[in-house]
Design a protein around this motif. Structure first.
Motif, PDB file in Angstrom:
ATOM      1  N   TRP A 259      -4.614   0.060  -1.534  1.00  0.00           N
ATOM      2  CA  TRP A 259      -5.241   0.364  -0.249  1.00  0.00           C
ATOM      3  C   TRP A 259      -5.096   1.856   0.025  1.00  0.00           C
ATOM      4  N   TYR A 260      -5.945   2.339   0.952  1.00  0.00           N
ATOM      5  CA  TYR A 260      -5.942   3.751   1.313  1.00  0.00           C
ATOM      6  C   TYR A 260      -6.097   3.864   2.818  1.00  0.00           C
ATOM      7  N   THR A 261      -5.306   4.737   3.435  1.00  0.00           N
ATOM      8  CA  THR A 261      -5.421   4.994   4.867  1.00  0.00           C
ATOM      9  C   THR A 261      -5.468   6.493   5.104  1.00  0.00           C
ATOM     10  N   ARG A 262      -6.534   6.942   5.726  1.00  0.00           N
ATOM     11  CA  ARG A 262      -6.628   8.344   6.154  1.00  0.00           C
ATOM     12  C   ARG A 262      -6.437   8.361   7.661  1.00  0.00           C
ATOM     13  N   ARG A 263      -5.241   8.717   8.083  1.00  0.00           N
ATOM     14  CA  ARG A 263      -4.891   8.634   9.490  1.00  0.00           C
ATOM     15  C   ARG A 263      -5.422   9.836  10.274  1.00  0.00           C
ATOM     16  N   THR A 264      -5.772   9.565  11.527  1.00  0.00           N
ATOM     17  CA  THR A 264      -6.217  10.627  12.424  1.00  0.00           C
ATOM     18  C   THR A 264      -5.007  11.209  13.134  1.00  0.00           C
ATOM     19  N   PRO A 265      -4.725  12.479  12.952  1.00  0.00           N
ATOM     20  CA  PRO A 265      -3.545  13.071  13.595  1.00  0.00           C
ATOM     21  C   PRO A 265      -3.555  12.866  15.105  1.00  0.00           C
ATOM     22  N   GLY A 266      -2.411  12.415  15.646  1.00  0.00           N
ATOM     23  CA  GLY A 266      -2.268  12.248  17.081  1.00  0.00           C
ATOM     24  C   GLY A 266      -2.737  10.921  17.629  1.00  0.00           C
ATOM     25  N   VAL A 267      -3.358  10.073  16.784  1.00  0.00           N
ATOM     26  CA  VAL A 267      -3.849   8.765  17.236  1.00  0.00           C
ATOM     27  C   VAL A 267      -2.972   7.688  16.633  1.00  0.00           C
ATOM     28  N   ARG A 268      -2.310   6.865  17.476  1.00  0.00           N
ATOM     29  CA  ARG A 268      -1.330   5.905  16.984  1.00  0.00           C
ATOM     30  C   ARG A 268      -1.615   4.470  17.406  1.00  0.00           C
ATOM     31  N   ASN A 269      -2.739   4.208  18.077  1.00  0.00           N
ATOM     32  CA  ASN A 269      -2.938   2.828  18.519  1.00  0.00           C
ATOM     33  C   ASN A 269      -3.238   1.920  17.341  1.00  0.00           C
ATOM     34  N   GLN A 270      -2.828   0.636  17.468  1.00  0.00           N
ATOM     35  CA  GLN A 270      -2.873  -0.293  16.342  1.00  0.00           C
ATOM     36  C   GLN A 270      -4.284  -0.585  15.871  1.00  0.00           C
ATOM     37  N   THR A 271      -5.246  -0.642  16.811  1.00  0.00           N
ATOM     38  CA  THR A 271      -6.625  -0.952  16.430  1.00  0.00           C
ATOM     39  C   THR A 271      -7.165   0.103  15.475  1.00  0.00           C
TER      40      THR A 271
ATOM     41  N   TRP B 195      -4.654  -0.129 -15.583  1.00  0.00           N
ATOM     42  CA  TRP B 195      -4.796   1.229 -16.097  1.00  0.00           C
ATOM     43  C   TRP B 195      -6.178   1.798 -15.816  1.00  0.00           C
ATOM     44  N   VAL B 196      -7.199   0.962 -15.886  1.00  0.00           N
ATOM     45  CA  VAL B 196      -8.539   1.446 -15.538  1.00  0.00           C
ATOM     46  C   VAL B 196      -8.566   1.902 -14.086  1.00  0.00           C
ATOM     47  N   SER B 197      -7.955   1.106 -13.197  1.00  0.00           N
ATOM     48  CA  SER B 197      -7.938   1.444 -11.774  1.00  0.00           C
ATOM     49  C   SER B 197      -7.089   2.683 -11.518  1.00  0.00           C
ATOM     50  N   TYR B 198      -5.876   2.671 -12.053  1.00  0.00           N
ATOM     51  CA  TYR B 198      -4.919   3.735 -11.747  1.00  0.00           C
ATOM     52  C   TYR B 198      -5.389   5.095 -12.253  1.00  0.00           C
ATOM     53  N   CYS B 199      -5.980   5.107 -13.428  1.00  0.00           N
ATOM     54  CA  CYS B 199      -6.406   6.375 -14.014  1.00  0.00           C
ATOM     55  C   CYS B 199      -7.564   7.015 -13.250  1.00  0.00           C
ATOM     56  N   HIS B 200      -8.246   6.227 -12.419  1.00  0.00           N
ATOM     57  CA  HIS B 200      -9.360   6.767 -11.635  1.00  0.00           C
ATOM     58  C   HIS B 200      -8.955   7.081 -10.198  1.00  0.00           C
ATOM     59  N   LEU B 201      -7.721   6.805  -9.821  1.00  0.00           N
ATOM     60  CA  LEU B 201      -7.269   7.136  -8.476  1.00  0.00           C
ATOM     61  C   LEU B 201      -6.964   8.629  -8.374  1.00  0.00           C
ATOM     62  N   ALA B 202      -7.212   9.186  -7.196  1.00  0.00           N
ATOM     63  CA  ALA B 202      -6.845  10.583  -6.949  1.00  0.00           C
ATOM     64  C   ALA B 202      -5.329  10.725  -6.993  1.00  0.00           C
TER      65      ALA B 202
ATOM     66  N   VAL C 229      -9.146  -1.285  -4.686  1.00  0.00           N
ATOM     67  CA  VAL C 229      -9.408  -2.118  -5.857  1.00  0.00           C
ATOM     68  C   VAL C 229      -8.274  -3.130  -6.001  1.00  0.00           C
ATOM     69  N   ASP C 230      -8.576  -4.272  -6.612  1.00  0.00           N
ATOM     70  CA  ASP C 230      -7.525  -5.222  -6.973  1.00  0.00           C
ATOM     71  C   ASP C 230      -7.494  -5.377  -8.495  1.00  0.00           C
ATOM     72  N   PHE C 231      -6.375  -5.857  -9.008  1.00  0.00           N
ATOM     73  CA  PHE C 231      -6.231  -6.020 -10.453  1.00  0.00           C
ATOM     74  C   PHE C 231      -5.179  -7.078 -10.739  1.00  0.00           C
ATOM     75  N   SER C 232      -5.314  -7.757 -11.879  1.00  0.00           N
ATOM     76  CA  SER C 232      -4.374  -8.814 -12.254  1.00  0.00           C
ATOM     77  C   SER C 232      -3.970  -8.753 -13.720  1.00  0.00           C
ATOM     78  N   THR C 233      -4.461  -7.752 -14.457  1.00  0.00           N
ATOM     79  CA  THR C 233      -4.083  -7.587 -15.861  1.00  0.00           C
ATOM     80  C   THR C 233      -3.649  -6.142 -16.101  1.00  0.00           C
ATOM     81  N   VAL C 234      -2.943  -5.929 -17.208  1.00  0.00           N
ATOM     82  CA  VAL C 234      -2.530  -4.578 -17.577  1.00  0.00           C
ATOM     83  C   VAL C 234      -3.744  -3.682 -17.754  1.00  0.00           C
ATOM     84  N   GLU C 235      -4.782  -4.215 -18.395  1.00  0.00           N
ATOM     85  CA  GLU C 235      -5.978  -3.414 -18.643  1.00  0.00           C
ATOM     86  C   GLU C 235      -6.659  -2.997 -17.345  1.00  0.00           C
ATOM     87  N   GLU C 236      -6.791  -3.934 -16.409  1.00  0.00           N
ATOM     88  CA  GLU C 236      -7.411  -3.611 -15.120  1.00  0.00           C
ATOM     89  C   GLU C 236      -6.587  -2.585 -14.354  1.00  0.00           C
TER      90      GLU C 236
END
Length: 233
Positions: A63-75, A94-101, A85-92
């Motif tokens: 998962w990824y969260t880009r938070r807005t500075p100064g805004v803390r409400n739960q919504t 590495w494909v996912s991880y190698c493409h993450l920033a 992305v989701d993955f359940s195998t070693v191959e999936e």
């Protein structure tokens, strides 16, 4: 399953399948699997083995969260959580991880989350609400390496009391980065301290690093993830 060695030997081992009996023994030896989870695991395992893939013990989601500075409400926080992305195998994985920033390229404040499937990175999630997290603060120049080591340990099921682990978060901040590992039960002192020891061991943390623990219900009360921690170790 050792993911580091899998990475190093991937080209030479693409045609080697894991032993189904060994893989199923992970399930048979785990008392924490209920009947429904056991059946799902067996079905997924059979599909992956048939396809020549290397199944993980758990399915995970980035998962990824880009938070807005100064805004803390739960919504706004929930709205900002985006599944990558989701993955359940070693191959999936590495494909996912190698493409993450890489963490060093992400703006502040940003959170990267790695959680088991079915668990959202929220304090109120049913798997998290009775739990808490171990917190480690890093200088920005080294946080990416420790994050990768932790990700490999989680995905490869290398940490003690692994069934008590929900996921991990890397929080990119202005002056430091903060790594946290979330567990299900903050009141189980033995499991909490064993998790601390496992993290220290696998990350090879220098003695100068201090780990802090905070239950999620305390975070809900003071609306803070990392202030007013309860334990130090």
């Amino acid at each position: 399953m050792e993911l580091v060695s899998e990475k190093e030997k991937k080209q030479s081992s693409d045609n080697n399948n894991p032993n189904p009996d060994n893989a199923l023994s992970l399930l048979d030896s785990s008392d924490s699997f209920n009947t429904h989870e056991a059946q799902e695991f067996r079905e997924r395992l059979a599909r992956d083995l048939k396809a020549g893939l290397h199944p993980l013990k758990h399915k995970f989601v980035f998962w990824y969260t880009r938070r807005t500075p100064g805004v803390r409400n739960q919504t706004s926080y929930e709205d900002n959580i985006k599944k990558i992305v989701d993955f359940s195998t070693v191959e999936e994985f590495w494909v996912s991880y190698c493409h993450l920033a890489r963490p060093s390229s992400l703006p502040s404040p940003t959170d990267l989350h790695l959680f088991k499937e079915g668990i959202r990175p929220l304090w109120e999630d049913s798997a998290n609400c009775n739990g808490g997290k171990w917190i480690i603060r890093f200088k920005k120049v080294v946080s990416g390496r420790f994050w990768e080591d932790l990700v490999l340990a989680l995905v490869g099921d290398q940490l003690d009391y692994g069934e008590n682990i929900c996921g991990a978060v890397l929080s990119i901040r202005f002056n430091e980065d903060i790594l946290s590992v979330w567990n299900r039960n903050a009141s189980d002192h033995q499991a909490v301290m064993a998790l601390r020891d496992a993290i220290k061991r696998h990350l090879k943390l220098p003695h100068s690093y201090v780990m802090e623990y905070k239950p999620h219900d305390a975070s809900l009360r003071d609306n803070s993830s990392y202030r007013n921690t309860w334990l130090r170790g």
